[in-house]
Design a protein around this motif. Structure first.
Motif, PDB file in Angstrom:
ATOM      1  N   ALA A 115       6.530   8.649  -6.146  1.00  0.00           N
ATOM      2  CA  ALA A 115       6.903   9.705  -5.206  1.00  0.00           C
ATOM      3  C   ALA A 115       7.877   9.171  -4.155  1.00  0.00           C
ATOM      4  N   LEU A 116       7.615   7.961  -3.677  1.00  0.00           N
ATOM      5  CA  LEU A 116       8.508   7.359  -2.686  1.00  0.00           C
ATOM      6  C   LEU A 116       9.887   7.093  -3.267  1.00  0.00           C
ATOM      7  N   ILE A 117       9.919   6.611  -4.501  1.00  0.00           N
ATOM      8  CA  ILE A 117      11.203   6.345  -5.159  1.00  0.00           C
ATOM      9  C   ILE A 117      11.973   7.650  -5.347  1.00  0.00           C
ATOM     10  N   LEU A 118      11.267   8.696  -5.742  1.00  0.00           N
ATOM     11  CA  LEU A 118      11.912  10.006  -5.922  1.00  0.00           C
ATOM     12  C   LEU A 118      12.475  10.533  -4.609  1.00  0.00           C
ATOM     13  N   MET A 119      11.781  10.235  -3.533  1.00  0.00           N
ATOM     14  CA  MET A 119      12.239  10.699  -2.210  1.00  0.00           C
ATOM     15  C   MET A 119      13.408   9.861  -1.692  1.00  0.00           C
ATOM     16  N   ASP A 139       0.852  -1.183   0.000  1.00  0.00           N
ATOM     17  CA  ASP A 139       0.000   0.000   0.000  1.00  0.00           C
ATOM     18  C   ASP A 139       0.896   1.244   0.000  1.00  0.00           C
ATOM     19  N   TYR A 140       1.317   1.637  -1.188  1.00  0.00           N
ATOM     20  CA  TYR A 140       2.237   2.762  -1.315  1.00  0.00           C
ATOM     21  C   TYR A 140       1.606   4.071  -0.856  1.00  0.00           C
ATOM     22  N   LYS A 175       4.936   8.771   5.727  1.00  0.00           N
ATOM     23  CA  LYS A 175       6.269   9.364   5.592  1.00  0.00           C
ATOM     24  C   LYS A 175       6.189  10.900   5.582  1.00  0.00           C
ATOM     25  N   LEU A 176       5.191  11.421   4.854  1.00  0.00           N
ATOM     26  CA  LEU A 176       5.081  12.877   4.725  1.00  0.00           C
ATOM     27  C   LEU A 176       4.506  13.532   5.976  1.00  0.00           C
ATOM     28  N   GLN A 177       3.699  12.807   6.738  1.00  0.00           N
ATOM     29  CA  GLN A 177       3.144  13.352   7.973  1.00  0.00           C
ATOM     30  C   GLN A 177       4.228  13.744   8.960  1.00  0.00           C
ATOM     31  N   LYS A 178       5.371  13.076   8.846  1.00  0.00           N
ATOM     32  CA  LYS A 178       6.481  13.356   9.756  1.00  0.00           C
ATOM     33  C   LYS A 178       7.213  14.645   9.405  1.00  0.00           C
ATOM     34  N   ILE A 179       7.036  15.107   8.156  1.00  0.00           N
ATOM     35  CA  ILE A 179       7.827  16.261   7.728  1.00  0.00           C
ATOM     36  C   ILE A 179       6.976  17.429   7.224  1.00  0.00           C
ATOM     37  N   SER A 180       5.668  17.240   7.082  1.00  0.00           N
ATOM     38  CA  SER A 180       4.836  18.316   6.537  1.00  0.00           C
ATOM     39  C   SER A 180       3.391  18.181   7.016  1.00  0.00           C
TER      40      SER A 180
END
Length: 239
Positions: A230-234, A167-168, A175-180
């Motif tokens: 998006a995850l791969i880009l990050m 479940d990407y 992942k993003l909740q931690k930084i934004s």
């Protein structure tokens, strides 16, 4: 010539392929299984094995180029796995069945009597030999166009397959909740194809900035693939 029994069937196949051969002997050879060549005393070069060898190379290059250009943020390992799924016996056999390629093959009696016309290995080899024949009859760009017409859906499914197990979207959200505090938004950029065979192109964005894009047979698949990109880009491996 190999003595193909019905020229009308060659015309029928060319219509299914949406390609007209300049050198019809190439098509005839592409349809000639080694068992038929052996039974009829034909030289080995008159079977489709050499064209199969060439078609395998052309197909591998076309799929590699497509994946490289279409998915710029996918790492080499991911691209290799997807290509292996596409350039595989089941996928090639599926493409052959879509145009009923088995019914056009010249088979020896043994193969004919044991169901060779619907055997994955024979159909896959025939898909590659047809590809090689089109390449030899024309050029790389024409062969590429032919292959993408027949294999793009298979490629997209191979890309999307991973989303059935991971479940990407949830991983990206966490992942993003931690930084934004910005919310993720998924939007359909475009749709292609008829209703029964549609492709959805979805972008995922945060704060108005697109951070990933994906393609799928439905919106959910496309959203998963957009999140995966998006995850791969990050950075990171999410297989």
């Amino acid at each position: 010539m190999n003595g193909y029994p019905e020229f009308s069937k060659l015309d029928e196949l060319q219509k299914k392929l949406r390609y007209q051969f300049e050198d019809i002997e190439l098509l005839e050879t592409a349809l000639t299984h080694s068992s038929y060549a052996n039974e009829h005393g034909l030289h080995a070069s008159k079977s489709n094995q050499r064209l199969e060898f060439l078609g395998d190379t052309v197909l591998g290059l076309v799929v590699s180029e497509y994946l490289f250009m279409k998915y710029p943020f996918y790492p080499e390992g991911e691209l290799t796995k997807i290509r292996a799924k596409v350039v595989s016996e089941p996928s090639l056999a599926l493409a052959a069945r879509r145009i009923d390629l088995g019914s056009f093959l010249l088979l020896g009696k043994g193969e004919e009597n044991t169901g060779g016309r619907d055997r994955d290995s024979i159909l896959a080899d025939a898909s590659e030999s047809i590809t090689g024949a089109i390449f030899m009859d024309s050029n790389y760009e024409t062969a590429k166009e032919f292959l993408l017409k027949n294999f793009e859906t298979i490629i997209v499914k191979a890309v999307a397959r991973g989303s059935l197990f991971v479940d990407y979207k949830t991983i990206l959200q966490e992942k993003l909740q931690k930084i934004s505090r910005e919310k993720l938004a998924y939007s359909v950029a475009k749709e292609e194809g008829p209703d029964h065979d549609k492709l959805f192109y979805v972008d995922v964005s945060i704060g108005g900035d697109i951070i990933g894009s994906g393609i799928g047979r439905n919106k959910k698949e496309a959203e998963q693939m957009a999140a995966k990109e998006a995850l791969i880009l990050m950075g990171g491996d999410y297989d």
